[in-house]
Design an enzyme around this catalytic site. Structure first.
Site, PDB file in Angstrom:
ATOM      1  CD  GLU A 168      42.821  40.968  14.680  1.00 15.31           C
ATOM      2  OE1 GLU A 168      43.011  42.666  15.057  1.00 15.31           O
ATOM      3  OE2 GLU A 168      44.446  40.218  14.639  1.00 15.31           O
TER       4      GLU A 168
ATOM      5  CG  ASN B 253      42.347  35.922  13.029  1.00 17.00           C
ATOM      6  OD1 ASN B 253      41.607  35.573  12.681  1.00 17.00           O
ATOM      7  ND2 ASN B 253      43.061  37.123  13.262  1.00 17.00           N
TER       8      ASN B 253
ATOM      9  CB  CYS C  69      45.233  32.490  18.381  1.00 14.40           C
ATOM     10  SG  CYS C  69      46.640  33.390  18.532  1.00 14.40           S
TER      11      CYS C  69
ATOM     12  CB  CYS D  22      51.079  31.794  18.266  1.00 20.09           C
ATOM     13  SG  CYS D  22      49.950  31.615  19.785  1.00 20.09           S
TER      14      CYS D  22
ATOM     15  CD  GLU E  79      46.540  28.961  15.670  1.00 19.22           C
ATOM     16  OE1 GLU E  79      45.560  29.843  15.535  1.00 19.22           O
ATOM     17  OE2 GLU E  79      47.923  28.475  14.795  1.00 19.22           O
TER      18      GLU E  79
ATOM     19  CB  CYS F  87      47.596  28.187  19.803  1.00 19.51           C
ATOM     20  SG  CYS F  87      46.978  30.122  19.194  1.00 19.51           S
TER      21      CYS F  87
HETATM   22  N1  THU Z   1      47.256  34.623  15.013  1.00 21.57           N
HETATM   23  C1  THU Z   1      45.995  33.627  15.140  1.00 21.57           C
HETATM   24  O1  THU Z   1      44.438  33.199  15.287  1.00 21.57           O
HETATM   25  N2  THU Z   1      46.471  32.221  15.106  1.00 21.57           N
HETATM   26  C2  THU Z   1      48.042  32.007  15.168  1.00 21.57           C
HETATM   27  O2  THU Z   1      48.912  30.880  14.579  1.00 21.57           O
HETATM   28  C3  THU Z   1      49.441  33.395  14.719  1.00 21.57           C
HETATM   29  C4  THU Z   1      48.119  34.343  14.849  1.00 21.57           C
HETATM   30  C5  THU Z   1      46.482  35.709  14.936  1.00 21.57           C
HETATM   31  C6  THU Z   1      46.172  36.859  16.379  1.00 21.57           C
HETATM   32  C7  THU Z   1      46.139  38.286  15.779  1.00 21.57           C
HETATM   33  O3  THU Z   1      45.124  38.627  15.493  1.00 21.57           O
HETATM   34  C8  THU Z   1      46.598  38.288  14.420  1.00 21.57           C
HETATM   35  O4  THU Z   1      46.900  36.187  13.861  1.00 21.57           O
HETATM   36  C9  THU Z   1      47.946  38.890  13.663  1.00 21.57           C
HETATM   37  O5  THU Z   1      48.882  38.210  15.376  1.00 21.57           O
END
Ligand code: THU
Length: 128
Positions: free
Chosen positions: A43, A41, A52, A85, A54, A88
């Site tokens: 941010e 991920n 994310c 999520c 994925e 994704c």
């Molecule tokens: N996140 C992911 O990278 N993948 C997921 O399946 C769930 C959430 C990340 C997004 C964000 O940077 C952090 O987790 C909190 O939501």
């Protein structure tokens, strides 16, 4: 970790750029020929532009010419294993179809799903 795909997802997680949530996620896609593509991920200070793990892994793989995948691993440090999520799931469906999804944490706990079970009525190109 005996399974190289799960090890790759856990290793990718270490590269997560998650200074806001502190929630680090890694993902690894396995092509049908065994090649592995990873993502973490990433941010952003705007929060909403966060991507994310994925989707980073899918877009990296597609941009490198990969097209057929047989497994996806998602790694996060939670005891109730972290699933992809909704956004994704849509992207995974587009590029991977009803692929095997393996969730893993750093203590070696795993759970395996088919994407169809996590995302039972997808919108896709068949409707267009
Ligand atoms: N996140 C992911 O990278 N993948 C997921 O399946 C769930 C959430 C990340 C997004 C964000 O940077 C952090 O987790 C909190 O939501």
């Amino acid at each position: 970790m005996a399974d190289a795909l799960l090890a790759a997802a856990l290793a990718a997680r270490e590269n997560a750029f998650a200074p806001y949530s502190k929630f680090k996620v890694g993902a690894a896609l396995e092509e049908v020929d065994g090649r592995v593509h990873t993502g973490c991920n990433v941010e952003n200070a705007t929060y909403g532009l966060t991507v994310c793990a994925e989707r980073v892994a899918v877009f990296k793989a597609i941009s490198e010419g990969a097209r057929k995948f047989r497994r996806v691993a998602v790694a996060a440090d939670t005891d109730a294993l972290t699933p992809p999520c909704g956004a994704c799931r849509q992207i995974l469906w587009e590029f991977c179809g009803d692929v095997e999804i393996v969730l893993v944490n750093p203590r070696g706990k795993t759970e395996t799903y088919r994407l169809k079970d996590l995302f039972p009525k997808p919108f896709d190109a068949s409707f267009l």
